[in-house]
Design a protein around this motif. Structure first.
Motif, PDB file in Angstrom:
ATOM      1  N   UNK A 154       0.832  -1.205   0.000  1.00 44.00           N
ATOM      2  CA  UNK A 154       0.000   0.000   0.000  1.00 44.00           C
ATOM      3  C   UNK A 154       0.868   1.256   0.000  1.00 44.00           C
ATOM      4  N   UNK A 155       1.933   1.248   0.771  1.00 48.08           N
ATOM      5  CA  UNK A 155       2.827   2.406   0.829  1.00 48.08           C
ATOM      6  C   UNK A 155       3.496   2.655  -0.521  1.00 48.08           C
ATOM      7  N   UNK A 156       3.941   1.602  -1.168  1.00 52.81           N
ATOM      8  CA  UNK A 156       4.577   1.740  -2.481  1.00 52.81           C
ATOM      9  C   UNK A 156       3.580   2.296  -3.492  1.00 52.81           C
ATOM     10  N   UNK A 157       2.384   1.728  -3.498  1.00 50.41           N
ATOM     11  CA  UNK A 157       1.348   2.193  -4.428  1.00 50.41           C
ATOM     12  C   UNK A 157       0.994   3.642  -4.158  1.00 50.41           C
ATOM     13  N   UNK A 158       0.910   4.022  -2.892  1.00 47.72           N
ATOM     14  CA  UNK A 158       0.572   5.402  -2.540  1.00 47.72           C
ATOM     15  C   UNK A 158       1.630   6.369  -3.058  1.00 47.72           C
ATOM     16  N   UNK A 159       2.887   6.017  -2.922  1.00 50.29           N
ATOM     17  CA  UNK A 159       3.969   6.881  -3.401  1.00 50.29           C
ATOM     18  C   UNK A 159       3.924   6.995  -4.923  1.00 50.29           C
ATOM     19  N   UNK A 160       3.744   5.867  -5.610  1.00 50.51           N
ATOM     20  CA  UNK A 160       3.688   5.901  -7.075  1.00 50.51           C
ATOM     21  C   UNK A 160       2.504   6.735  -7.561  1.00 50.51           C
ATOM     22  N   UNK A 161       1.339   6.553  -6.952  1.00 48.08           N
ATOM     23  CA  UNK A 161       0.157   7.323  -7.327  1.00 48.08           C
ATOM     24  C   UNK A 161       0.402   8.815  -7.100  1.00 48.08           C
ATOM     25  N   UNK A 162       1.004   9.158  -5.984  1.00 51.20           N
ATOM     26  CA  UNK A 162       1.299  10.557  -5.674  1.00 51.20           C
ATOM     27  C   UNK A 162       2.267  11.143  -6.703  1.00 51.20           C
ATOM     28  N   UNK A 163       3.302  10.387  -7.063  1.00 52.66           N
ATOM     29  CA  UNK A 163       4.279  10.870  -8.033  1.00 52.66           C
ATOM     30  C   UNK A 163       3.642  11.096  -9.404  1.00 52.66           C
ATOM     31  N   UNK A 164       2.772  10.189  -9.812  1.00 58.78           N
ATOM     32  CA  UNK A 164       2.090  10.358 -11.097  1.00 58.78           C
ATOM     33  C   UNK A 164       1.179  11.577 -11.049  1.00 58.78           C
ATOM     34  N   UNK A 165       0.440  11.735  -9.959  1.00 57.81           N
ATOM     35  CA  UNK A 165      -0.442  12.904  -9.833  1.00 57.81           C
ATOM     36  C   UNK A 165       0.338  14.211  -9.825  1.00 57.81           C
ATOM     37  N   UNK A 166       1.482  14.235  -9.152  1.00 58.78           N
ATOM     38  CA  UNK A 166       2.309  15.443  -9.142  1.00 58.78           C
ATOM     39  C   UNK A 166       2.804  15.781 -10.548  1.00 58.78           C
ATOM     40  N   UNK A 167       3.225  14.766 -11.296  1.00 57.65           N
ATOM     41  CA  UNK A 167       3.667  14.988 -12.674  1.00 57.65           C
ATOM     42  C   UNK A 167       2.503  15.474 -13.538  1.00 57.65           C
ATOM     43  N   UNK A 168       1.312  14.936 -13.287  1.00 54.12           N
ATOM     44  CA  UNK A 168       0.126  15.397 -14.021  1.00 54.12           C
ATOM     45  C   UNK A 168      -0.148  16.871 -13.724  1.00 54.12           C
ATOM     46  N   UNK A 169      -0.027  17.275 -12.470  1.00 52.22           N
ATOM     47  CA  UNK A 169      -0.246  18.677 -12.094  1.00 52.22           C
ATOM     48  C   UNK A 169       0.753  19.583 -12.788  1.00 52.22           C
ATOM     49  N   UNK A 170       2.022  19.173 -12.799  1.00 55.99           N
ATOM     50  CA  UNK A 170       3.064  19.975 -13.445  1.00 55.99           C
ATOM     51  C   UNK A 170       2.745  20.217 -14.915  1.00 55.99           C
ATOM     52  N   UNK A 171       2.137  19.226 -15.535  1.00 55.34           N
ATOM     53  CA  UNK A 171       1.829  19.297 -16.967  1.00 55.34           C
ATOM     54  C   UNK A 171       0.392  19.733 -17.254  1.00 55.34           C
ATOM     55  N   UNK A 172      -0.339  20.076 -16.203  1.00 57.43           N
ATOM     56  CA  UNK A 172      -1.751  20.465 -16.332  1.00 57.43           C
ATOM     57  C   UNK A 172      -2.522  19.402 -17.113  1.00 57.43           C
ATOM     58  N   UNK A 173      -2.323  18.157 -16.721  1.00 56.13           N
ATOM     59  CA  UNK A 173      -2.889  17.003 -17.399  1.00 56.13           C
ATOM     60  C   UNK A 173      -4.016  16.428 -16.546  1.00 56.13           C
ATOM     61  N   UNK A 174      -5.217  16.410 -17.085  1.00 56.68           N
ATOM     62  CA  UNK A 174      -6.370  15.872 -16.344  1.00 56.68           C
ATOM     63  C   UNK A 174      -6.380  14.350 -16.415  1.00 56.68           C
ATOM     64  N   UNK A 175      -7.187  13.750 -15.560  1.00 56.31           N
ATOM     65  CA  UNK A 175      -7.343  12.291 -15.584  1.00 56.31           C
ATOM     66  C   UNK A 175      -7.911  11.848 -16.936  1.00 56.31           C
ATOM     67  N   UNK A 176      -8.842  12.630 -17.440  1.00 54.21           N
ATOM     68  CA  UNK A 176      -9.449  12.308 -18.734  1.00 54.21           C
ATOM     69  C   UNK A 176      -8.386  12.311 -19.834  1.00 54.21           C
ATOM     70  N   UNK A 177      -7.550  13.329 -19.838  1.00 54.43           N
ATOM     71  CA  UNK A 177      -6.511  13.435 -20.871  1.00 54.43           C
ATOM     72  C   UNK A 177      -5.470  12.330 -20.715  1.00 54.43           C
ATOM     73  N   UNK A 178      -5.098  11.992 -19.473  1.00 57.24           N
ATOM     74  CA  UNK A 178      -4.166  10.895 -19.240  1.00 57.24           C
ATOM     75  C   UNK A 178      -4.753   9.600 -19.780  1.00 57.24           C
ATOM     76  N   UNK A 179      -6.035   9.377 -19.517  1.00 59.96           N
ATOM     77  CA  UNK A 179      -6.702   8.168 -20.007  1.00 59.96           C
ATOM     78  C   UNK A 179      -6.671   8.124 -21.534  1.00 59.96           C
ATOM     79  N   UNK A 180      -6.942   9.250 -22.168  1.00 57.78           N
ATOM     80  CA  UNK A 180      -6.908   9.301 -23.634  1.00 57.78           C
ATOM     81  C   UNK A 180      -5.519   8.958 -24.161  1.00 57.78           C
TER      82      UNK A 180
END
Length: 102
Positions: free
Chosen positions: A35-61
């Motif tokens: 759970x800790x590993x997954x939480x860190x990976x999810x957080x890192x991906x979300x932070x990178x998405x924020x930096x790039x102004x990338x929404x969940x919808x756009x990431x999915x696309x």
């Protein structure tokens, strides 16, 4: 001593257990580590998405998947995400997944 006061038993440092040993004793160490590993990976991906102004919808696309799959990917409690999904998400946000045995 008043009846409402409780005796607190003092223990030495050597009698205390680490969180890892406690979790191991109750059979939950691997679950908590995953759970800790997954939480860190999810957080890192979300932070990178924020930096790039990338929404969940756009990431999915960009990944060719559904927004609900991205929701599972970014949910630290959901352990049903494959390594290849993590790698694809990392690539889309300009990162790489690195795994090593220590």
């Amino acid at each position: 001593m008043m009846a409402s006061e409780k005796m607190i038993e003092k223990r030495s440092v050597s009698e205390l257990s680490t969180l890892d040993s406690f979790l191991s004793d109750i059979g939950k160490l691997e679950e908590f580590q995953a759970t800790a590993i997954k939480e860190v990976l999810a957080w890192q991906i979300e932070e990178a998405m924020k930096e790039q102004h990338l929404s969940r919808k756009r990431l999915a696309e960009r990944m060719g998947t559904s927004r609900s799959q991205i929701g599972r990917l970014l949910d630290p409690k959901d352990g049903n995400v494959t390594l290849s999904t993590l790698q694809r998400a990392a690539e889309v946000v300009g990162r790489k997944v690195r795994i090593e045995l220590i």
